[in-house]
Design a protein around this motif. Structure first.
Motif, PDB file in Angstrom:
ATOM      1  N   GLU A  75       0.891  -1.268   0.290  1.00 60.90           N
ATOM      2  CA  GLU A  75      -0.027  -0.130   0.107  1.00 60.90           C
ATOM      3  C   GLU A  75       0.895   1.150  -0.184  1.00 60.90           C
ATOM      4  O   GLU A  75       0.597   2.197  -0.885  1.00 60.90           O
ATOM      5  CB  GLU A  75      -0.966   0.008   1.157  1.00 60.90           C
ATOM      6  CG  GLU A  75      -2.132   0.933   1.131  1.00 60.90           C
ATOM      7  CD  GLU A  75      -3.152   0.680   2.249  1.00 60.90           C
ATOM      8  OE1 GLU A  75      -4.006   1.478   2.466  1.00 60.90           O
ATOM      9  OE2 GLU A  75      -2.804  -0.299   2.978  1.00 60.90           O
ATOM     10  N   ILE A  76       2.019   1.215   0.827  1.00 62.63           N
ATOM     11  CA  ILE A  76       2.927   2.551   0.756  1.00 62.63           C
ATOM     12  C   ILE A  76       3.521   2.587  -0.516  1.00 62.63           C
ATOM     13  O   ILE A  76       3.794   3.742  -1.183  1.00 62.63           O
ATOM     14  CB  ILE A  76       3.704   2.116   2.169  1.00 62.63           C
ATOM     15  CG1 ILE A  76       2.953   2.425   3.379  1.00 62.63           C
ATOM     16  CG2 ILE A  76       4.963   3.488   1.960  1.00 62.63           C
ATOM     17  CD1 ILE A  76       3.923   2.080   4.562  1.00 62.63           C
ATOM     18  N   ILE A  77       3.865   1.513  -1.051  1.00 59.11           N
ATOM     19  CA  ILE A  77       4.708   1.510  -2.005  1.00 59.11           C
ATOM     20  C   ILE A  77       3.837   1.995  -3.544  1.00 59.11           C
ATOM     21  O   ILE A  77       4.249   2.959  -4.171  1.00 59.11           O
ATOM     22  CB  ILE A  77       5.321   0.187  -2.568  1.00 59.11           C
ATOM     23  CG1 ILE A  77       6.431   0.011  -1.468  1.00 59.11           C
ATOM     24  CG2 ILE A  77       5.716   0.193  -4.173  1.00 59.11           C
ATOM     25  CD1 ILE A  77       6.987  -1.502  -1.807  1.00 59.11           C
ATOM     26  N   LYS A 134       0.997   3.931  -3.217  1.00 59.13           N
ATOM     27  CA  LYS A 134       0.808   5.135  -2.996  1.00 59.13           C
ATOM     28  C   LYS A 134       1.861   6.412  -3.345  1.00 59.13           C
ATOM     29  O   LYS A 134       1.742   7.193  -3.938  1.00 59.13           O
ATOM     30  CB  LYS A 134       0.432   5.402  -1.445  1.00 59.13           C
ATOM     31  CG  LYS A 134      -0.294   6.587  -0.930  1.00 59.13           C
ATOM     32  CD  LYS A 134      -0.554   6.838   0.345  1.00 59.13           C
ATOM     33  CE  LYS A 134      -1.582   7.733   0.627  1.00 59.13           C
ATOM     34  NZ  LYS A 134      -2.083   7.833   2.233  1.00 59.13           N
ATOM     35  N   LYS A 135       3.093   5.784  -3.316  1.00 59.41           N
ATOM     36  CA  LYS A 135       4.141   6.463  -3.738  1.00 59.41           C
ATOM     37  C   LYS A 135       4.325   6.660  -5.634  1.00 59.41           C
ATOM     38  O   LYS A 135       4.642   7.454  -5.941  1.00 59.41           O
ATOM     39  CB  LYS A 135       5.602   6.209  -3.044  1.00 59.41           C
ATOM     40  CG  LYS A 135       5.541   6.624  -1.854  1.00 59.41           C
ATOM     41  CD  LYS A 135       5.892   8.186  -1.773  1.00 59.41           C
ATOM     42  CE  LYS A 135       6.165   8.573  -0.298  1.00 59.41           C
ATOM     43  NZ  LYS A 135       6.288   9.817  -0.108  1.00 59.41           N
ATOM     44  N   ILE A 136       4.480   5.111  -5.852  1.00 66.02           N
ATOM     45  CA  ILE A 136       4.627   5.067  -7.352  1.00 66.02           C
ATOM     46  C   ILE A 136       3.477   5.222  -8.213  1.00 66.02           C
ATOM     47  O   ILE A 136       3.819   5.817  -9.218  1.00 66.02           O
ATOM     48  CB  ILE A 136       5.197   3.568  -7.453  1.00 66.02           C
ATOM     49  CG1 ILE A 136       6.567   3.297  -6.804  1.00 66.02           C
ATOM     50  CG2 ILE A 136       5.253   3.237  -9.105  1.00 66.02           C
ATOM     51  CD1 ILE A 136       7.140   1.966  -6.563  1.00 66.02           C
ATOM     52  N   SER A 137       2.397   4.715  -7.968  1.00 66.78           N
ATOM     53  CA  SER A 137       1.199   4.803  -8.740  1.00 66.78           C
ATOM     54  C   SER A 137       0.107   5.426  -7.934  1.00 66.78           C
ATOM     55  O   SER A 137      -0.883   4.523  -7.542  1.00 66.78           O
ATOM     56  CB  SER A 137       0.875   3.824  -9.413  1.00 66.78           C
ATOM     57  OG  SER A 137      -0.339   3.705 -10.477  1.00 66.78           O
ATOM     58  N   PRO A 138      -0.318   6.636  -7.778  1.00 70.71           N
ATOM     59  CA  PRO A 138      -1.333   6.898  -6.781  1.00 70.71           C
ATOM     60  C   PRO A 138      -2.831   6.867  -7.733  1.00 70.71           C
ATOM     61  O   PRO A 138      -3.804   6.553  -6.887  1.00 70.71           O
ATOM     62  CB  PRO A 138      -1.259   8.728  -6.942  1.00 70.71           C
ATOM     63  CG  PRO A 138       0.108   9.189  -7.122  1.00 70.71           C
ATOM     64  CD  PRO A 138       0.669   7.717  -7.814  1.00 70.71           C
ATOM     65  N   TYR A 154      -3.346   3.318  -7.031  1.00 73.64           N
ATOM     66  CA  TYR A 154      -3.802   3.328  -5.461  1.00 73.64           C
ATOM     67  C   TYR A 154      -5.200   3.549  -5.396  1.00 73.64           C
ATOM     68  O   TYR A 154      -6.103   2.919  -4.593  1.00 73.64           O
ATOM     69  CB  TYR A 154      -2.871   4.153  -4.679  1.00 73.64           C
ATOM     70  CG  TYR A 154      -2.997   4.113  -3.242  1.00 73.64           C
ATOM     71  CD1 TYR A 154      -2.756   3.120  -2.269  1.00 73.64           C
ATOM     72  CD2 TYR A 154      -3.835   5.322  -2.861  1.00 73.64           C
ATOM     73  CE1 TYR A 154      -3.174   3.213  -0.952  1.00 73.64           C
ATOM     74  CE2 TYR A 154      -4.045   5.408  -1.394  1.00 73.64           C
ATOM     75  CZ  TYR A 154      -3.737   4.431  -0.495  1.00 73.64           C
ATOM     76  OH  TYR A 154      -4.042   4.646   0.937  1.00 73.64           O
TER      77      TYR A 154
END
Length: 199
Positions: A88-90, A92-96, A99
């Motif tokens: 989830e964290i990854i 959110k950063k890479i592909s909002p 997400y």
């Protein structure tokens, strides 16, 4: 030959969604658009492969030597929950965008019984290859997990493609929405049962 049998068996014959009926919630909930289904498939593949690897090592290295196998379900759920948080964290950063499109279904991977089911299967179930039953080693377990995730991805992507086509089709009013989705899921499950003669 064992690698081939694991792949064919997990993807087609014992498809985690269409043959074993695990992971139905995300299968029906995220299969409205192909790009969302593919994103969910990639997230499930990552979590399923990594969680199977970690849980297999925990089972063989900690739970069995200490004779606390009864803790495996709780331990496995904690491992899966931690990995889902990481995904989830990854994302959110890479592909909002992905997400946002996965929405509530991303945290639900934690409770996706397909992920837990595969982790439990590889440490509890004896697999039969060539008439001989044996437990899977770490490499075979991860391969089985990846193949099961590919089977999940295949099922959810096919379902999404069919549902996208149905948006432009003239479906009778009583069958629109969930009823036609359930009918399609049933037909797909019957189609996948045809693969059972392969192995």
């Amino acid at each position: 030959m064992t690698i081939f049998l694991i792949l064919i068996s997990a993807i087609f014959v014992n498809n985690i969604v269409l043959s074993q009926f695990l992971g139905i919630c995300p299968f029906l909930g995220v299969s409205k658009q192909v790009n969302t289904a593919v994103g969910m498939s990639l997230a499930v593949t990552f979590v399923m492969a990594l969680s199977t690897c970690v849980t297999w090592i925990l089972q063989k290295g900690v739970l069995e030597p200490l004779h606390i196998e009864y803790m495996q379900t709780v331990t496995f759920i904690l491992v899966i929950a931690g990995l889902v948080q990481m995904v989830e964290i990854i994302l959110k950063k890479i592909s909002p965008v992905l997400y946002q499109s996965l929405g509530i279904f991303l945290p639900l991977i934690t409770t996706n019984c397909a992920v837990l089911g595969v982790a439990l299967m590889v440490v509890q179930k004896q697999f039969s290859f060539g008439g001989q039953a044996h437990m899977l080693n770490l490499g075979e377990s991860v391969l089985f997990a990846v193949a099961s995730a590919i089977g999940f991805g295949l099922a959810i992507t096919l379902m999404a493609a069919i549902r996208e086509q149905l948006e432009t089709s003239d479906v009778p009013k009583p069958f629109r929405g969930v009823p036609i989705a359930l009918i399609i899921a049933g037909i797909m499950a019957l189609a996948f049962m045809g693969f059972s003669g392969m192995v």
